[in-house]
Design an enzyme around this catalytic site. Structure first.
Site, PDB file in Angstrom:
ATOM      1  N   GLU A 198      10.164   1.093  95.330  1.00 25.57           N
ATOM      2  CA  GLU A 198       8.760   1.730  95.546  1.00 25.57           C
ATOM      3  C   GLU A 198       7.671   0.534  96.179  1.00 25.57           C
ATOM      4  O   GLU A 198       6.822   0.646  96.418  1.00 25.57           O
ATOM      5  CB  GLU A 198       7.780   2.533  94.218  1.00 25.57           C
ATOM      6  N   TYR A 215      18.027  18.426 118.243  1.00 19.40           N
ATOM      7  CA  TYR A 215      16.994  17.434 118.501  1.00 19.40           C
ATOM      8  C   TYR A 215      17.248  16.664 119.560  1.00 19.40           C
ATOM      9  O   TYR A 215      18.572  16.413 120.025  1.00 19.40           O
ATOM     10  CB  TYR A 215      16.616  16.626 117.330  1.00 19.40           C
TER      11      TYR A 215
END
Ligand code: NI
Length: 391
Positions: free
Chosen positions: A371, A296
């Site tokens: 979360e 990348y």
């Protein structure tokens, strides 16, 4: 915090758990992309399509007429890793040997939340918002290239992405200007000499001695060839040659990796690697092969786009929870592929919670997420859209 409805927070978590429980590897995200596609179809006003086999694109075209409407894009990656999950969460991977250990399940859920929120506000929106659910971030050369080829970011004025960071506290977000992560290029060098009897080296061309010289000289690149302010990391990690004590072998194999933070030092370093290998082998009458496995590009954030990110982050998280990050990381991200076409900003969102004790790094079999942080990611995307497309 603008999201007051408990319901969207719960929905984001339930989507995340579903994706977490059913992870799929890069280019194989069949069920994951079906789930995303079908869910997006239940939201109003979105044009949902599949630019590649396992990616999903949703486009929201605003109805408000303004003088110079802008197009923005948000990107989430959707693939998992070949890791056996070792957490004991109730939604543990059912696909043994595959795990969402890099948080891509959470990236997807946060962006689905933003798509749901924004899809009902088409009358207030000018320009266009694209939601990109990208496959295969973990598999070099990455899924982003395929999406760029499919023109998913053509005409986009700004592109944004978030990655979870297990070392940043939940309820905070990092802000990094300029380079966010490195370019990764691996290389393999084979020195081809002439084998023979170890007692008569003058009749051979010894690839081990030549290879040792190559390894030592490669360090000249980072120590003496490139400015200390731009210096890349160059590590030789494999040196293999010979297997008998009285034989000089024919070849030596050297493998390594180059991690650069900008295009210039990357190109310079590669040029010097080639030059040093050629010079040293030729000086000793040997020959060589070099195989570069280009990875990348570096992720280099755009100044104006980061300013947009920072403003939204301050509004959503509160100023004291927006953490200034001054150091890039030497990992890689194919978000860089989009940056060839559109200026962008990729940032880290905190997911660490003391009570959860989830300080395992990305790609760890015990990696876990707080979360409660996810709704803030959703709200961050929504806020960016409000500030750019709903003014
Ligand atoms: Ni990742």
């Amino acid at each position: 915090m603008a999201i007051k409805q408990e319901s969207i927070k719960e929905e984001i978590i339930s989507w995340r758990r579903h994706i977490h429980e059913n992870p799929e590897l890069g280019f194989e995200e069949v069920e994951t992309s079906n789930f995303i596609y079908e869910l997006l179809e239940t939201f109003p006003n979105l044009e949902v399509s599949r630019p590649t086999k396992t990616s999903v694109l949703a486009v929201l075209k605003g109805k408000k007429v303004t003088e110079s409407p802008l197009s923005i894009a948000f990107r989430a990656d959707i693939d998992a890793l070949p890791i056996v999950e070792e957490t004991d969460v109730p939604f543990k991977s059912k696909n043994v040997g595959v795990m969402h250990a890099c948080g891509h399940d959470t990236h997807t859920a946060m962006l689905l939340g933003a798509a749901k929120e924004l899809s009902t506000r088409i009358e207030e929106i000018s320009g266009e918002i694209r939601f990109i659910f990208q496959h295969a971030e973990e598999v070099s050369p990455g899924g982003a290239l395929g999406l760029v080829e499919q023109r998913v970011v053509d005409g986009v004025d700004h592109i944004f992405a978030l990655h979870v960071d297990p070392y940043l506290k939940s309820g905070t977000i990092g802000m990094k200007d300029d380079v966010w992560c490195a370019a990764i290029d691996d290389f393999e060098i084979t020195i081809i000499g002439k084998g023979g009897h170890a007692a008569m080296p003058e009749k051979t061309i010894d690839p081990i001695v030549i290879g040792a010289e190559v390894v030592t000289n490669l360090q000249q690149i980072v120590a003496r060839k490139i400015s200390a302010l731009q210096v890349p990391v160059l590590s030789v990690v494999v040196f293999q040659s010979g297997n008998v004590l009285n034989v000089i072998p024919e070849t030596a194999y050297i493998g390594g990796t180059l991690r650069s933070l900008d295009h210039l030092s990357r190109n310079e370093a590669k040029k010097y690697v080639n030059q040093i290998v050629k010079g040293i082998t030729e000086a000793h009458g040997a020959s060589y092969k070099i195989n570069w496995m280009d990875g990348y590009d570096p992720v280099i954030n755009d100044k104006e786009t980061v300013a947009i990110s920072r403003n939204a982050a301050i509004e959503v998280f509160g100023k004291e929870y927006v953490i200034h990050q001054d150091k890039p990381m030497f990992g890689g991200e194919d978000f860089s592929a989009y940056l060839q076409k559109a200026p962008g900003s990729m940032q880290f969102i905190g997911i660490y919670n003391e009570k959860l004790g989830n300080d395992f790094p990305l790609h760890h079999p015990k990696f876990m997420v707080d979360e409660d942080a996810l709704q803030y990611g959703t709200e961050y995307f929504v806020k960016i859209a409000e500030n750019i497309c709903m003014k």
